[in-house]
Design a protein around this motif. Structure first.
Motif, short mmCIF file in Angstrom:
data_model
loop_
_atom_site.label_atom_id
_atom_site.label_comp_id
_atom_site.label_asym_id
_atom_site.label_seq_id
_atom_site.Cartn_x
_atom_site.Cartn_y
_atom_site.Cartn_z
N ALA A 144 44.55 -25.55 -33.47
CA ALA A 144 43.68 -25.98 -34.56
C ALA A 144 42.99 -24.82 -35.25
O ALA A 144 42.64 -24.92 -36.44
CB ALA A 144 42.64 -26.98 -34.03
N ILE A 145 42.77 -23.72 -34.54
CA ILE A 145 42.02 -22.62 -35.15
C ILE A 145 42.87 -21.40 -35.48
O ILE A 145 42.34 -20.34 -35.79
CB ILE A 145 40.82 -22.19 -34.27
CG1 ILE A 145 41.31 -21.64 -32.91
CG2 ILE A 145 39.83 -23.32 -34.09
CD1 ILE A 145 40.21 -20.87 -32.18
N ARG A 146 44.20 -21.55 -35.41
CA ARG A 146 45.04 -20.40 -35.79
C ARG A 146 44.66 -19.84 -37.16
O ARG A 146 44.60 -18.62 -37.33
CB ARG A 146 46.52 -20.80 -35.77
CG ARG A 146 47.09 -20.94 -34.38
CD ARG A 146 48.61 -21.08 -34.41
NE ARG A 146 49.13 -21.52 -33.12
CZ ARG A 146 49.38 -20.73 -32.10
NH1 ARG A 146 49.16 -19.43 -32.22
NH2 ARG A 146 49.85 -21.20 -30.97
N PRO A 147 44.40 -20.69 -38.17
CA PRO A 147 44.02 -20.14 -39.48
C PRO A 147 42.71 -19.34 -39.47
O PRO A 147 42.46 -18.56 -40.38
CB PRO A 147 43.90 -21.38 -40.37
CG PRO A 147 44.72 -22.43 -39.69
CD PRO A 147 44.55 -22.16 -38.23
N GLU A 148 41.87 -19.56 -38.44
CA GLU A 148 40.58 -18.88 -38.38
C GLU A 148 40.60 -17.64 -37.49
O GLU A 148 39.60 -16.92 -37.41
CB GLU A 148 39.51 -19.85 -37.88
CG GLU A 148 39.29 -21.06 -38.78
CD GLU A 148 38.13 -21.91 -38.33
OE1 GLU A 148 36.98 -21.49 -38.52
OE2 GLU A 148 38.39 -23.00 -37.75
N LEU A 149 41.71 -17.38 -36.85
CA LEU A 149 41.79 -16.24 -35.93
C LEU A 149 41.49 -14.89 -36.60
O LEU A 149 40.94 -13.99 -35.95
CB LEU A 149 43.14 -16.20 -35.23
CG LEU A 149 43.40 -17.33 -34.22
CD1 LEU A 149 44.80 -17.19 -33.62
CD2 LEU A 149 42.35 -17.33 -33.12
N PRO A 150 41.84 -14.70 -37.90
CA PRO A 150 41.46 -13.43 -38.53
C PRO A 150 39.96 -13.15 -38.52
O PRO A 150 39.55 -12.00 -38.57
CB PRO A 150 41.99 -13.59 -39.97
CG PRO A 150 43.18 -14.47 -39.83
CD PRO A 150 42.76 -15.47 -38.77
N HIS A 151 39.14 -14.21 -38.43
CA HIS A 151 37.69 -14.00 -38.32
C HIS A 151 37.36 -13.19 -37.06
O HIS A 151 36.47 -12.33 -37.07
CB HIS A 151 36.94 -15.33 -38.27
CG HIS A 151 36.98 -16.10 -39.55
ND1 HIS A 151 36.62 -15.56 -40.76
CD2 HIS A 151 37.35 -17.38 -39.81
CE1 HIS A 151 36.76 -16.46 -41.71
NE2 HIS A 151 37.20 -17.57 -41.16
N GLY A 243 51.21 -17.70 -36.11
CA GLY A 243 52.20 -18.75 -36.29
C GLY A 243 52.39 -19.15 -37.74
O GLY A 243 52.36 -18.32 -38.65
N ASP A 244 52.56 -20.44 -37.97
CA ASP A 244 52.83 -20.95 -39.31
C ASP A 244 51.64 -20.79 -40.25
O ASP A 244 51.80 -20.85 -41.47
CB ASP A 244 53.22 -22.42 -39.25
CG ASP A 244 54.55 -22.64 -38.55
OD1 ASP A 244 55.34 -21.67 -38.49
OD2 ASP A 244 54.80 -23.76 -38.06
N SER A 245 50.44 -20.58 -39.69
CA SER A 245 49.27 -20.43 -40.54
C SER A 245 49.36 -19.19 -41.42
O SER A 245 48.67 -19.07 -42.43
CB SER A 245 47.99 -20.38 -39.71
OG SER A 245 47.94 -19.19 -38.94
N PHE A 246 50.26 -18.26 -41.06
CA PHE A 246 50.43 -17.04 -41.83
C PHE A 246 50.94 -17.33 -43.24
O PHE A 246 50.85 -16.49 -44.14
CB PHE A 246 51.37 -16.07 -41.11
CG PHE A 246 51.39 -14.69 -41.69
CD1 PHE A 246 50.30 -13.84 -41.51
CD2 PHE A 246 52.47 -14.23 -42.42
CE1 PHE A 246 50.31 -12.56 -42.04
CE2 PHE A 246 52.50 -12.95 -42.95
CZ PHE A 246 51.41 -12.11 -42.76
N ALA A 247 51.49 -18.52 -43.44
CA ALA A 247 52.01 -18.89 -44.77
C ALA A 247 50.90 -18.99 -45.80
O ALA A 247 51.14 -18.89 -47.00
CB ALA A 247 52.78 -20.21 -44.68
N SER A 248 49.67 -19.19 -45.34
CA SER A 248 48.54 -19.27 -46.26
C SER A 248 48.29 -17.92 -46.93
O SER A 248 48.23 -16.89 -46.27
CB SER A 248 47.27 -19.70 -45.50
OG SER A 248 46.11 -19.45 -46.26
#
Length: 340
Positions: A144-151, A243-248
């Motif tokens: 759920a938080i893969r998109p927030e991992l760059p934080h 993962g797939d969140s990198f597409a953002s």
């Protein structure tokens, strides 16, 4: 639920007592403290032995100087607790943090407890810099938080050694160890290797680890061996974790900006090597040019937060105009004292 606290010790006679006392002063008492003296020549070894003789839950071990990563790995092998945390010997922790972590592990099915840290000066007084995870406090599924991992990357909480509590079983079953030849990014690489096996983590927005800034000379002026290898492998691992969140687009821009800045630091570092010349640097340029992340990122180069000189430098490497990149760096960067 016993917590093993691993403290690698080297030349820390001024700060070691504050470190160990902060662990002994925890409100959570089911802990063991593992002091690994890595060949100290000051009074650190004696201090370790004094604590070990005075407290049944402290054990002191001594070895020849093998480096901090080796000392941490030895601590892992010796740990008997269900949970594990690292505290460097010149740092210290807040009194309630291990109780908070233990409670989170006991009441949920988390695999990691992550929190923020506060910088302090050589006397232990707080400085202005405080680093928070940047993600909402509470339990989170990794998916759920893969998109927030760059934080976590930008807040430095991912790379900070002491602001995570791990499950010892995962570390030992997956044979996760510190890269002993690295002195840069080894903390982040360890954490990312661990996170590959996590399903749930708990984020705490407390600043409960106190990191002492006590540099006698600028680390940026010292050559670090194996820096390209450590940076490249660590960021490749982080890319896979996204993962797939990198597409953002936003996540790509955030991550690739960090990647290119890290590559710039690698190039800067290699120019500090006493044997540095064009032939030496060309070997590095070829490695960077062939790096999949480097080539992937060039498509978004105009959107990255890099200054004009850095962009030009990267473009030269991408186009394999290595001599141009070398001259640009040596003339503009070095002669202008490395100012960006």
């Amino acid at each position: 639920m016993k917590i093993s606290v691993i403290v690698p010790v080297y030349q820390s006679e001024k700060y070691l007592k504050q470190c160990v006392d902060s662990i002994l002063g925890q409100t959570y008492k089911d802990i063991e403290i593992i002091l690994v003296d890595d060949g100290s020549t000051d009074e650190s070894g004696t201090i370790c032995d004094d604590y070990a003789s005075g407290y049944s839950n402290i054990n002191a071990y001594h070895q020849q100087n093998m480096g901090v990563s080796n000392a941490r790995n030895r601590g892992i092998d010796l740990a008997k607790g269900e949970l594990l945390v690292f505290v460097d010997s010149d740092d210290f922790i807040a009194p309630q943090i291990l109780e908070c972590a233990a409670s989170a592990f006991q009441n949920t099915d988390i695999d990691m407890f992550l929190f923020g840290f506060q910088t302090v000066d050589k006397n232990g007084y707080r400085l202005d810099q405080a680093y928070m995870p940047g993600i909402k406090q509470g339990r989170h599924a990794i998916e759920a938080i893969r998109p927030e991992l760059p934080h976590l990357l930008h807040s430095h909480t991912l790379s900070a050694i002491g602001c995570k509590v791990y499950r010892c079983s995962i570390i030992k079953q997956q044979k996760i160890k510190y890269e002993e030849k690295w002195t840069f990014y080894e903390d982040m690489y360890f954490c990312l290797n661990y996170m590959k096996h996590c399903k749930q983590i708990y984020i705490s927005n407390s600043r409960s680890y106190y990191y002492r800034q006590n540099h006698t000379q600028s680390l940026s002026a010292q050559y670090v061996a194996n820096k390209y290898v450590s940076v490249s492998q660590t960021l490749q691992l982080f890319r896979r974790l996204l993962g797939d969140s990198f597409a953002s687009g936003k996540i790509q821009e955030s991550f690739l900006s960090e990647y290119y800045f890290a590559m710039w630091k690698v190039i800067y570092n290699e120019h500090l090597n006493p044997v540095c010349n064009y032939r030496y640097m060309k070997k590095l340029y070829i490695k960077i040019a062939e790096d999949p992340l480097f080539r992937e990122g060039l498509r978004r180069l105009p959107d990255l937060k890099l200054d004009k000189l850095s962009r030009k430098e990267m473009e030269y490497i991408y186009k394999k105009k290595f001599l141009c990149s070398y001259i640009l760096y040596r003339i503009i960067r070095v002669r202008l004292n490395g100012k960006r």
